[in-house]
Design a protein around this motif. Structure first.
Motif, mmCIF file in Angstrom:
data_model
loop_
_atom_site.group_PDB
_atom_site.id
_atom_site.type_symbol
_atom_site.label_atom_id
_atom_site.label_comp_id
_atom_site.label_asym_id
_atom_site.label_seq_id
_atom_site.Cartn_x
_atom_site.Cartn_y
_atom_site.Cartn_z
ATOM 1 N N TYR A 45 41.867 43.089 32.120
ATOM 2 C CA TYR A 45 40.552 42.998 32.322
ATOM 3 C C TYR A 45 39.964 42.019 32.824
ATOM 4 N N ILE A 46 39.541 41.837 34.320
ATOM 5 C CA ILE A 46 38.927 40.911 34.798
ATOM 6 C C ILE A 46 37.572 40.582 34.256
ATOM 7 N N SER A 47 36.880 41.829 33.990
ATOM 8 C CA SER A 47 35.579 41.672 33.426
ATOM 9 C C SER A 47 35.651 42.764 32.400
ATOM 10 N N ARG A 48 34.437 42.787 31.313
ATOM 11 C CA ARG A 48 34.503 43.970 30.289
ATOM 12 C C ARG A 48 32.969 44.108 29.910
ATOM 13 N N ASP A 49 32.627 45.099 29.774
ATOM 14 C CA ASP A 49 31.456 45.541 29.046
ATOM 15 C C ASP A 49 31.642 45.789 27.655
ATOM 16 N N GLY A 50 31.171 44.902 26.750
ATOM 17 C CA GLY A 50 31.480 45.063 25.365
ATOM 18 C C GLY A 50 33.059 45.396 24.878
ATOM 19 N N HIS A 51 33.131 46.467 24.296
ATOM 20 C CA HIS A 51 34.639 46.893 23.908
ATOM 21 C C HIS A 51 35.118 48.270 24.840
ATOM 22 N N ASP A 52 34.514 48.174 26.113
ATOM 23 C CA ASP A 52 34.885 49.356 27.028
ATOM 24 C C ASP A 52 36.461 49.325 27.158
ATOM 25 N N ALA A 69 44.431 44.364 45.061
ATOM 26 C CA ALA A 69 44.486 42.974 44.502
ATOM 27 C C ALA A 69 45.602 42.090 44.806
ATOM 28 N N LEU A 70 45.384 40.998 45.259
ATOM 29 C CA LEU A 70 46.365 40.081 45.715
ATOM 30 C C LEU A 70 46.655 38.727 45.136
ATOM 31 N N ARG A 71 47.900 38.097 45.020
ATOM 32 C CA ARG A 71 48.250 36.877 44.285
ATOM 33 C C ARG A 71 47.663 37.054 42.963
ATOM 34 N N ILE A 72 47.781 37.971 42.342
ATOM 35 C CA ILE A 72 47.565 38.198 40.765
ATOM 36 C C ILE A 72 48.431 37.161 40.176
ATOM 37 N N ARG A 73 47.632 36.274 39.211
ATOM 38 C CA ARG A 73 48.413 35.217 38.479
ATOM 39 C C ARG A 73 47.788 34.845 37.117
ATOM 40 N N ILE A 74 48.750 34.721 36.179
ATOM 41 C CA ILE A 74 48.055 34.385 34.961
ATOM 42 C C ILE A 74 49.068 33.076 34.269
ATOM 43 N N ASP A 75 48.278 32.259 34.184
ATOM 44 C CA ASP A 75 48.978 30.928 33.383
ATOM 45 C C ASP A 75 48.405 30.665 32.321
ATOM 46 N N ARG A 114 44.752 31.233 31.827
ATOM 47 C CA ARG A 114 43.988 31.240 33.123
ATOM 48 C C ARG A 114 44.444 32.609 33.734
ATOM 49 N N PHE A 115 43.374 33.300 34.282
ATOM 50 C CA PHE A 115 43.614 34.384 35.271
ATOM 51 C C PHE A 115 43.053 33.996 36.670
ATOM 52 N N ARG A 116 43.760 34.540 37.680
ATOM 53 C CA ARG A 116 43.392 34.477 38.976
ATOM 54 C C ARG A 116 43.951 35.806 39.866
ATOM 55 N N GLN A 132 32.260 49.303 53.785
ATOM 56 C CA GLN A 132 32.555 47.765 53.812
ATOM 57 C C GLN A 132 33.379 47.372 52.582
ATOM 58 N N MET A 133 34.320 46.410 53.254
ATOM 59 C CA MET A 133 35.407 46.017 51.921
ATOM 60 C C MET A 133 34.992 44.378 51.919
ATOM 61 N N ASN A 134 34.690 44.116 50.713
ATOM 62 C CA ASN A 134 34.267 42.816 50.189
ATOM 63 C C ASN A 134 35.798 42.208 49.785
ATOM 64 N N VAL A 135 35.660 40.758 49.858
ATOM 65 C CA VAL A 135 36.721 39.994 49.580
ATOM 66 C C VAL A 135 36.039 39.075 48.602
ATOM 67 N N TYR A 136 36.763 39.015 47.382
ATOM 68 C CA TYR A 136 36.228 38.253 46.160
ATOM 69 C C TYR A 136 37.460 37.380 45.547
ATOM 70 N N THR A 137 37.118 36.337 45.167
ATOM 71 C CA THR A 137 38.177 35.622 44.051
ATOM 72 C C THR A 137 37.533 35.531 42.815
ATOM 73 N N TRP A 138 38.659 35.590 41.791
ATOM 74 C CA TRP A 138 38.194 35.633 40.446
ATOM 75 C C TRP A 138 39.087 34.350 39.950
ATOM 76 N N ASP A 139 38.585 33.377 39.167
ATOM 77 C CA ASP A 139 39.555 32.314 38.638
ATOM 78 C C ASP A 139 38.802 31.917 37.169
ATOM 79 N N SER A 140 39.247 32.470 36.250
ATOM 80 C CA SER A 140 38.686 32.208 34.959
ATOM 81 C C SER A 140 38.468 30.607 34.579
ATOM 82 N N ALA A 141 39.207 29.695 35.126
ATOM 83 C CA ALA A 141 39.084 28.499 34.912
ATOM 84 C C ALA A 141 37.944 27.772 35.814
#
Length: 252
Positions: free
Chosen positions: A45-52, A114-120, A123-125, A140-149
């Motif tokens: 889960y990159i993000s989560r609404d409540g307990h969904d 999703a590319l370069r998925i990494r969990i240390d 920490r999730f990226r 349109q294809m949007n490019v995002y990055t997610w880094d929990s740190a």
């Protein structure tokens, strides 16, 4: 002396350019996951609404992401997002992922790569290429990055318009859509095509585009897929799942 130095610099540049032209390289794809592999996918889960929650139904080279009807309903769908990947594949830096986005149910359903998925540890990226879900411009294809740190956890780096294959006037064409995304160094390249089209090359201008990432996003990870904003009772279907890397060799 100054003019001689300039002439010398130009000579070096020209010689280098000739050397590059003379050195041809061959790229050979190395498949990491496809329909020939035993269906086995993990998700985070990159993000989560409540307990969904979401659930995955797997098939050979296919996945269906389902949102239970008990998830909480919001005007813009759920903010729950997941990254999906085959856990048995190796970590690589340069990689690509492809899928056929076959069908979906729910106004805000968002498919992606999703590319370069990494969990240390905690920490999730991940790099995410996500279909745009606002203003009707879903080609349109949007490019995002997610880094929990990092704060903010989520950042946008650019977008690629695939209007030619995926739009009819100002309306999106119906699914299925075929999409691949590749990351090599700092460059994310995206391409898309319809089922009635031949797969384009990675340089075909009407079907591809590129976004450059910050230098800190060059690291080894796993390639996979993304799904988000699936409304309660909604679903996303993906087929022709394929992840790969490549080796580059110089021609003799």
């Amino acid at each position: 002396m100054r003019h001689a130095a300039v002439r010398g610099a130009r000579t070096i540049i020209l010689v280098s350019a000739v050397a590059l032209v003379a050195t041809a390289c061959q790229r050979t794809e190395v498949v990491l996951y496809d329909a020939s592999k035993t269906p086995n996918l993990a998700f985070h889960y990159i993000s989560r609404d409540g307990h969904d929650t979401y659930s995955l139904k797997l098939g050979p080279g296919a996945v269906r992401i389902n949102a239970p009807s008990t998830n909480q309903a919001t005007p813009q769908g759920s903010a729950t997002r997941i990254a999906i990947w085959p856990p048995a594949t190796k970590m690589v830096t340069d990689q690509q992922s492809c899928a056929s986005w076959t069908d979906s149910r729910g106004k805000w359903a968002q498919q992606g790569i999703a590319l370069r998925i990494r969990i240390d540890g905690s920490r999730f990226r991940a790099i995410v290429v996500g279909k745009n879900i606002v203003y009707g411009a879903s080609w349109q294809m949007n490019v995002y990055t997610w880094d929990s740190a990092r704060s903010p956890y989520f950042q946008t780096h650019g977008a690629v318009s695939l209007r030619t294959p995926f739009a009819a006037g100002d309306a999106p064409r119906p699914l299925p859509w075929k999409v691949c995304a590749r990351v090599e160094g700092r460059t994310v390249t995206i391409k898309g095509w319809r089922k009635d089209e031949s797969e384009p090359t990675w340089s075909e201008p009407q079907h591809t585009g590129r976004v450059t990432l910050p230098s800190e996003w060059v690291f080894a990870g796993k390639a996979g897929w993304y799904a988000g904003h699936v409304q309660p009772g909604g679903t996303i279907g993906m087929g022709a799942l394929r992840t790969s890397t490549w080796v580059v060799t110089k021609d003799a």
